[in-house]
Enzyme design. Structure first.
Site, mmCIF file in Angstrom:
data_model
loop_
_atom_site.group_PDB
_atom_site.id
_atom_site.type_symbol
_atom_site.label_atom_id
_atom_site.label_comp_id
_atom_site.label_asym_id
_atom_site.label_seq_id
_atom_site.Cartn_x
_atom_site.Cartn_y
_atom_site.Cartn_z
ATOM 1 N NE ARG A 227 -100.561 38.847 -15.986
ATOM 2 C CZ ARG A 227 -101.871 38.582 -15.952
ATOM 3 N NH1 ARG A 227 -102.689 39.165 -16.814
ATOM 4 N NH2 ARG A 227 -102.373 37.760 -15.054
ATOM 5 C CG HIS A 275 -105.621 43.886 -16.810
ATOM 6 N ND1 HIS A 275 -104.349 43.674 -16.345
ATOM 7 C CD2 HIS A 275 -106.150 42.653 -16.971
ATOM 8 C CE1 HIS A 275 -104.120 42.380 -16.223
ATOM 9 N NE2 HIS A 275 -105.209 41.729 -16.615
HETATM 10 P P1 NAP Z 1 -101.813 28.909 -20.601
HETATM 11 O O1 NAP Z 1 -102.989 27.996 -20.617
HETATM 12 O O2 NAP Z 1 -100.781 28.715 -19.548
HETATM 13 O O3 NAP Z 1 -101.128 28.798 -22.049
HETATM 14 C C1 NAP Z 1 -99.816 29.078 -22.263
HETATM 15 C C2 NAP Z 1 -99.447 28.864 -23.736
HETATM 16 O O4 NAP Z 1 -98.250 29.592 -24.013
HETATM 17 C C3 NAP Z 1 -99.169 27.387 -24.047
HETATM 18 O O5 NAP Z 1 -99.618 27.073 -25.352
HETATM 19 C C4 NAP Z 1 -97.635 27.320 -23.985
HETATM 20 O O6 NAP Z 1 -97.038 26.336 -24.798
HETATM 21 C C5 NAP Z 1 -97.264 28.698 -24.529
HETATM 22 N N1 NAP Z 1 -95.914 29.084 -24.085
HETATM 23 C C6 NAP Z 1 -95.475 29.284 -22.813
HETATM 24 N N2 NAP Z 1 -94.163 29.614 -22.818
HETATM 25 C C7 NAP Z 1 -93.784 29.620 -24.114
HETATM 26 C C8 NAP Z 1 -92.544 29.861 -24.778
HETATM 27 N N3 NAP Z 1 -91.429 30.185 -24.091
HETATM 28 N N4 NAP Z 1 -92.507 29.770 -26.120
HETATM 29 C C9 NAP Z 1 -93.610 29.432 -26.828
HETATM 30 N N5 NAP Z 1 -94.827 29.171 -26.278
HETATM 31 C C10 NAP Z 1 -94.899 29.278 -24.930
HETATM 32 O O7 NAP Z 1 -102.270 30.447 -20.507
HETATM 33 P P2 NAP Z 1 -103.764 31.021 -20.578
HETATM 34 O O8 NAP Z 1 -104.543 30.627 -19.378
HETATM 35 O O9 NAP Z 1 -104.297 30.722 -21.931
HETATM 36 O O10 NAP Z 1 -103.463 32.602 -20.427
HETATM 37 C C11 NAP Z 1 -102.853 33.345 -21.477
HETATM 38 C C12 NAP Z 1 -102.535 34.758 -21.026
HETATM 39 O O11 NAP Z 1 -103.726 35.528 -20.847
HETATM 40 C C13 NAP Z 1 -101.756 34.864 -19.724
HETATM 41 O O12 NAP Z 1 -100.698 35.801 -19.871
HETATM 42 C C14 NAP Z 1 -102.780 35.457 -18.756
HETATM 43 O O13 NAP Z 1 -102.153 36.175 -17.730
HETATM 44 C C15 NAP Z 1 -103.564 36.346 -19.706
HETATM 45 N N6 NAP Z 1 -104.881 36.780 -19.211
HETATM 46 C C16 NAP Z 1 -105.247 38.089 -19.373
HETATM 47 C C17 NAP Z 1 -106.505 38.521 -18.979
HETATM 48 C C18 NAP Z 1 -106.963 39.932 -19.227
HETATM 49 O O14 NAP Z 1 -108.000 40.347 -18.699
HETATM 50 N N7 NAP Z 1 -106.285 40.697 -20.041
HETATM 51 C C19 NAP Z 1 -107.404 37.610 -18.387
HETATM 52 C C20 NAP Z 1 -107.021 36.271 -18.268
HETATM 53 C C21 NAP Z 1 -105.743 35.855 -18.686
HETATM 54 P P3 NAP Z 1 -97.307 24.749 -24.565
HETATM 55 O O15 NAP Z 1 -98.752 24.539 -25.012
HETATM 56 O O16 NAP Z 1 -96.339 24.084 -25.457
HETATM 57 O O17 NAP Z 1 -97.109 24.490 -23.100
#
Ligand code: NAP
Length: 312
Positions: A227, A275
């Protein structure tokens, strides 16, 4: 029995992608900004970044479905009704496409492809721009969730040493785990290519900042696909101009669309994309919302309900 009403809060140009697929379904779609509706008739919401305050005006709302994997666009609303389940979009294809985007840019950087692109119009035959050894190019992924795990696996399969930073410790082969704020600096110190795949929360906002860049090895490379709120853009530009960082790939920005006046459009060390790392496919997202509503309607709960306390 009347069909539940699904309010779709999507950009104007998008609604045509969804409504035809919902018209003959078990729900009745209503498009915010296009169709008249009574707030107390809305059962479910599907959307991306609803106008702040809107959801609290829907007294009979049963659940909210996020069209994106990230739910910051909902939880940044101070009036978000926290007792209503928020379900986020998690999909194999989305994770695979995100991982592809990351891999492509890691390889473009690792193999100096931008140098060859610049040399071609000048007819320069530059063979001696050797890549660093793959086993010496250390990848660090911020966030080891649905998408981070897939990207890490592909990068490890290519022979890169991969580590990941998450809130909780991970076990398993192939990826070195760093956990929590106390281990962030050690993680950064051994990262040549930093990839941000964190959710945007109060804890992670602005994490790509001058202090973080200073903790990376000299000449490190940064990819932000999570993000725009993770990155302090002026700190990135300063670190690139000072030679501290060798380059950056940005798919997300503090303001989207990226304003025409942004220096990021033309910075020689920045690749900027609009994006598009992965976009939720309408047909898959329609399935996701219909399956989720069917579960709620029979008193069950779908997977991927967001913990509103951790905000992801
Ligand atoms: P997710 O499954 O919710 O994974 C979150 C990860 O971040 C987990 O490993 C979590 O740790 C870690 N985390 C969260 N808060 C933290 C903190 N304070 N300190 C350290 N680690 C932390 O997310 P996702 O589905 O993989 O998505 C990742 C990102 O990609 C999101 O921001 C999403 O919006 C973005 N995205 C972008 C696009 C694009 O087109 N650019 C498309 C899709 C998604 P734990 O494992 O310990 O819980």
């Amino acid at each position: 029995m009347a069909k539940p009403n699904l309010l779709m809060i999507v950009p104007a140009k998008w609604s045509g992608l969804w409504t035809p697929q919902l018209n003959d379904s078990a729900v009745h779609p209503v498009v915010h900004g296009e169709d008249a509706y009574a707030p107390d008739g809305i059962d479910y919401v599907l959307g991306f970044r609803p106008p702040p305050g809107l959801l609290k005006t829907l007294p009979k709302l049963k659940a909210v479905f996020s069209l994106g994997a990230g739910v910051d666009g909902f939880l940044s609303d101070p009036d978000y009704p926290k007792h209503i389940p928020l379900v986020r979009f998690v999909d194999e294809t989305l994770s695979a496409e995100m991982a592809q985007f990351v891999l492509m840019h890691v390889l473009i950087h690792h193999r100096h492809q931008r140098l060859f692109d610049a040399a071609q119009p000048k007819r320069q035959w530059r063979q001696m721009t050797l890549p660093r050894r793959t086993e010496d190019t250390r990848i660090g992924i911020l966030g080891f969730g649905e998408i981070g795990r897939v990207a890490a696996q592909h990068l490890a399969d290519l022979g890169f040493p991969v580590s990941a930073w998450s809130r909780t410790r991970k076990k398993g082969p192939g990826v070195k785990s760093f956990a929590g704020d106390a281990e962030l600096e050690a993680f950064l110190a051994q990262t040549d290519i930093l990839i941000c795949l964190l959710p945007l929360t109060r804890q992670t906002a602005g994490i790509l900042n001058a202090k973080t860049f200073a903790a990376l090895p000299q000449g490190a490379f940064v990819i932000n696909v999570a993000r725009g709120g993770h990155l302090i853009e002026k700190d990135l530009i300063a670190a690139l101009d000072a030679g501290r960082l060798s380059g950056a790939v940005l798919d997300v920005f503090q303001t989207e669309p990226l304003p025409e006046t942004s220096p990021l459009w033309t910075h020689p060390k920045v690749t900027a994309t609009p994006h598009i790392a992965a976009i939720s496919q309408p047909a898959v997202a329609v399935r996701f919302v219909l399956d989720g509503i069917a579960k709620f309607e029979r008193g069950a709960r779908p997977d991927n309900i967001v913990d509103v306390e951790t905000a992801y």
